[in-house]
Write an enzyme that holds these catalytic residues in place. Structure first.
Site, mmCIF file in Angstrom:
data_model
loop_
_atom_site.group_PDB
_atom_site.id
_atom_site.type_symbol
_atom_site.label_atom_id
_atom_site.label_comp_id
_atom_site.label_asym_id
_atom_site.label_seq_id
_atom_site.Cartn_x
_atom_site.Cartn_y
_atom_site.Cartn_z
ATOM 1 N N VAL A 121 14.830 -27.434 94.110
ATOM 2 C CA VAL A 121 13.953 -26.906 92.676
ATOM 3 C C VAL A 121 13.793 -28.246 91.452
ATOM 4 O O VAL A 121 15.653 -28.371 91.648
ATOM 5 C CB VAL A 121 14.666 -25.832 92.153
ATOM 6 C CG1 VAL A 121 13.936 -25.664 90.821
ATOM 7 C CG2 VAL A 121 14.304 -24.277 92.929
ATOM 8 N N PRO A 122 13.478 -29.508 91.954
ATOM 9 C CA PRO A 122 13.806 -30.647 90.903
ATOM 10 C C PRO A 122 14.235 -30.930 89.748
ATOM 11 O O PRO A 122 12.878 -31.076 88.480
ATOM 12 C CB PRO A 122 11.771 -31.112 91.396
ATOM 13 C CG PRO A 122 11.030 -30.689 90.771
ATOM 14 C CD PRO A 122 11.700 -29.265 91.857
ATOM 15 N N CYS A 123 15.718 -30.317 89.042
ATOM 16 C CA CYS A 123 15.534 -30.510 87.769
ATOM 17 C C CYS A 123 15.847 -31.990 87.619
ATOM 18 O O CYS A 123 16.217 -32.380 86.321
ATOM 19 C CB CYS A 123 16.424 -29.096 87.339
ATOM 20 S SG CYS A 123 18.066 -29.676 88.749
ATOM 21 N N HIS A 124 15.744 -32.299 88.519
ATOM 22 C CA HIS A 124 15.728 -34.044 88.306
ATOM 23 C C HIS A 124 14.518 -34.502 87.896
ATOM 24 O O HIS A 124 15.133 -35.972 86.681
ATOM 25 C CB HIS A 124 17.378 -34.701 89.897
ATOM 26 C CG HIS A 124 15.852 -34.663 90.352
ATOM 27 N ND1 HIS A 124 15.313 -33.955 91.323
ATOM 28 C CD2 HIS A 124 14.518 -35.381 91.053
ATOM 29 C CE1 HIS A 124 14.547 -34.496 92.371
ATOM 30 N NE2 HIS A 124 13.863 -34.987 91.629
#
Length: 157
Positions: A121-124
């Site tokens: 889950v690409p919080c970056h």
């Protein structure tokens, strides 16, 4: 909960979940999150390796995420950010609850902080309004490297 560890270009990652195919946690570094099962999470490990090699842009693994309704809404919005693109905390807040402002952006930051499966889950892909890199479970250097990988500026493998 069971777990396994894998080497990555960002260092060791610990993967954990309720069964060998369902991921609930991705931790940067080694951690005691469950009973070790070295062969667990084969699909997750394969997809992460493809991602780090630059041949995968999204993930199709089974997830068992626990969080508040707000966190789940934010995490759902994160999965909508296309590979190689970024969004600001305010943009995520507006999409998740149609609110704007500093309080809403901070609430997105808190939900990102509680994201149990960073990278998947690409919080970056969430950055400050001024374009600055802010908070990431793996550290800001790891965040920069992931964004550079997705922008085609860096090969991790």
């Amino acid at each position: 909960m069971i777990q396994t560890v894998m080497d990555s270009p960002l260092g060791v990652l610990t993967l954990a979940g309720p069964d060998p195919e369902t991921l609930a946690r991705l931790h940067f570094g080694e951690a005691a999150l469950g009973e070790p099962q070295p062969q667990a999470f084969a699909a997750v490990r394969a997809q992460l390796a493809e991602y780090f090699a630059g041949t995968r842009r999204g993930f199709t693994v089974a997830l068992a995420l626990t969080g508040s309704d707000w966190e789940r809404r934010v995490w759902s919005q994160l999965t909508q950010i296309p590979y190689g693109e970024t969004r600001t905390y305010a943009q995520i807040a507006a999409a998740a609850c149609e609110r704007t402002g500093a309080r809403a952006a901070r609430a997105v930051g808190r939900a990102n902080h509680h994201n149990p499966v960073a990278i998947i889950v690409p919080c970056h892909r969430v950055i400050g309004a001024d374009g600055s890199l802010t908070g990431f479970a793996g550290g800001l250097e790891a965040k920069r490297r992931l964004l550079d990988l997705e922008a085609g500026r860096l090969a991790l493998i």
